[in-house]
Design an enzyme around this catalytic site. Sequence first.
Site, PDB file in Angstrom:
ATOM      1  N   ARG A  76       4.769 -20.673  64.203  1.00  0.00           N
ATOM      2  CA  ARG A  76       5.193 -21.753  63.378  1.00  0.00           C
ATOM      3  C   ARG A  76       3.992 -21.524  62.221  1.00  0.00           C
ATOM      4  NH1 ARG A  76       4.087 -26.731  62.821  1.00  0.00           N
ATOM      5  NH2 ARG A  76       5.501 -28.917  62.698  1.00  0.00           N
ATOM      6  N   LYS A 104      -4.833 -24.439  60.710  1.00  0.00           N
ATOM      7  CA  LYS A 104      -5.448 -26.081  61.161  1.00  0.00           C
ATOM      8  C   LYS A 104      -6.795 -26.289  61.109  1.00  0.00           C
ATOM      9  CE  LYS A 104      -1.098 -26.935  64.792  1.00  0.00           C
ATOM     10  NZ  LYS A 104      -1.068 -27.313  65.289  1.00  0.00           N
TER      11      LYS A 104
HETATM   12  N1  PMM Z   1       1.611 -28.730  66.077  1.00  0.00           N
HETATM   13  C1  PMM Z   1       2.296 -29.737  64.486  1.00  0.00           C
HETATM   14  C2  PMM Z   1       3.474 -29.904  64.563  1.00  0.00           C
HETATM   15  N2  PMM Z   1       3.998 -29.126  65.756  1.00  0.00           N
HETATM   16  N3  PMM Z   1       4.892 -28.162  67.888  1.00  0.00           N
HETATM   17  C3  PMM Z   1       4.352 -26.593  68.298  1.00  0.00           C
HETATM   18  N4  PMM Z   1       6.171 -26.450  68.820  1.00  0.00           N
HETATM   19  N5  PMM Z   1       3.539 -26.766  68.097  1.00  0.00           N
HETATM   20  C4  PMM Z   1       2.772 -26.581  67.137  1.00  0.00           C
HETATM   21  O1  PMM Z   1       1.446 -26.072  67.222  1.00  0.00           O
HETATM   22  C5  PMM Z   1       2.531 -28.177  66.613  1.00  0.00           C
HETATM   23  C6  PMM Z   1       4.504 -28.157  66.475  1.00  0.00           C
HETATM   24  C7  PMM Z   1       1.258 -30.334  63.908  1.00  0.00           C
HETATM   25  O2  PMM Z   1       1.165 -29.393  62.540  1.00  0.00           O
HETATM   26  P1  PMM Z   1       1.351 -29.875  61.255  1.00  0.00           P
HETATM   27  O3  PMM Z   1       1.070 -31.101  60.782  1.00  0.00           O
HETATM   28  O4  PMM Z   1       0.866 -28.660  60.630  1.00  0.00           O
HETATM   29  O5  PMM Z   1       3.264 -29.815  61.617  1.00  0.00           O
END
Ligand code: PMM
Length: 285
Positions: free
Chosen positions: A263, A223
Amino acid sequence: MFHPQGLPQSLAVLDRTLVMGVLNVTPDSFSDGGLFEDTQTAIAHGRFMAANGADIVDVGGESTRPGSARISQDEELARVIPVIESLVNDGIVVSIDTMRSEVARASVSAGAAIINDISGGKADSQMLPFVAQLDMPFILMHWRGHSDVMTQLTDYNDVAADVVRELADQVGVAVNAGVDRNRIVVDPGIGFAKTTQQNWPLLQELDVIDELELPVLWGASRKKFLGELLADSNGELRDMTGREAATTALTTYFALAGAWAVRVHDVRSSRDAVDVVERLSREHD
Ligand code: PMM
């Protein structure tokens, strides 16, 4: 460490932080934009992550990049369902990253075993009643508004305390809607309605969230706040893949704090970190 009920048995028996691999089937996601747009490429990447130690593959069709606009439900379904069907067919545990109850419903029919709603049920009034009928974990993230407005929703008195209070409130809403509290996983939502600087106190005071006595998932991988921390002397943000070592450092930190799951985009490095922490926690021979 807290675990949610309703997990597939293969994961319920594990006594370590789980690794969830990110599979964004979106042309515009901030971290792997365009790369996994094609269904077959997405499936291959999901298999790759599972082979490299992912316990769960998190399939999402809608970008949540700050400022991004929403896509239609049909578009979201077309992106995620074939990918879920194929990965589930391979025996991979899949979570569905969606704010839409109808996408969650179709994903569960396709074999998804976990619902990951970044809005925690706030974006779609039918989400919590639907989840209440299920017998699987529900990931409830701290969320204040959609991506097009979330950069304006960053007023806090005390970030960590406020996030935990708002999470507690939304857990209460979910339980009132019939969701079994034992199936809820909370997520502080790194980068969502938070300035890059506001992520740090949240991470520094990570034990505040233990007050909720619920399993915790952290999504800090690649991030922007890490890109800023690692910026070069001209202020140029560190690129996505160059944020990997910092992501692994945070995985170690989360695992030591007893997180239920992380994640991440690069599964191998985080799984290695989790395995080291698990080995350190064992009794001496
Ligand atoms: N971040 C993203 C998308 N989905 N879901 C959860 N539970 N927690 C998160 O921090 C989260 C998520 C956005 O990040 P990405 O675009 O790298 O997937």
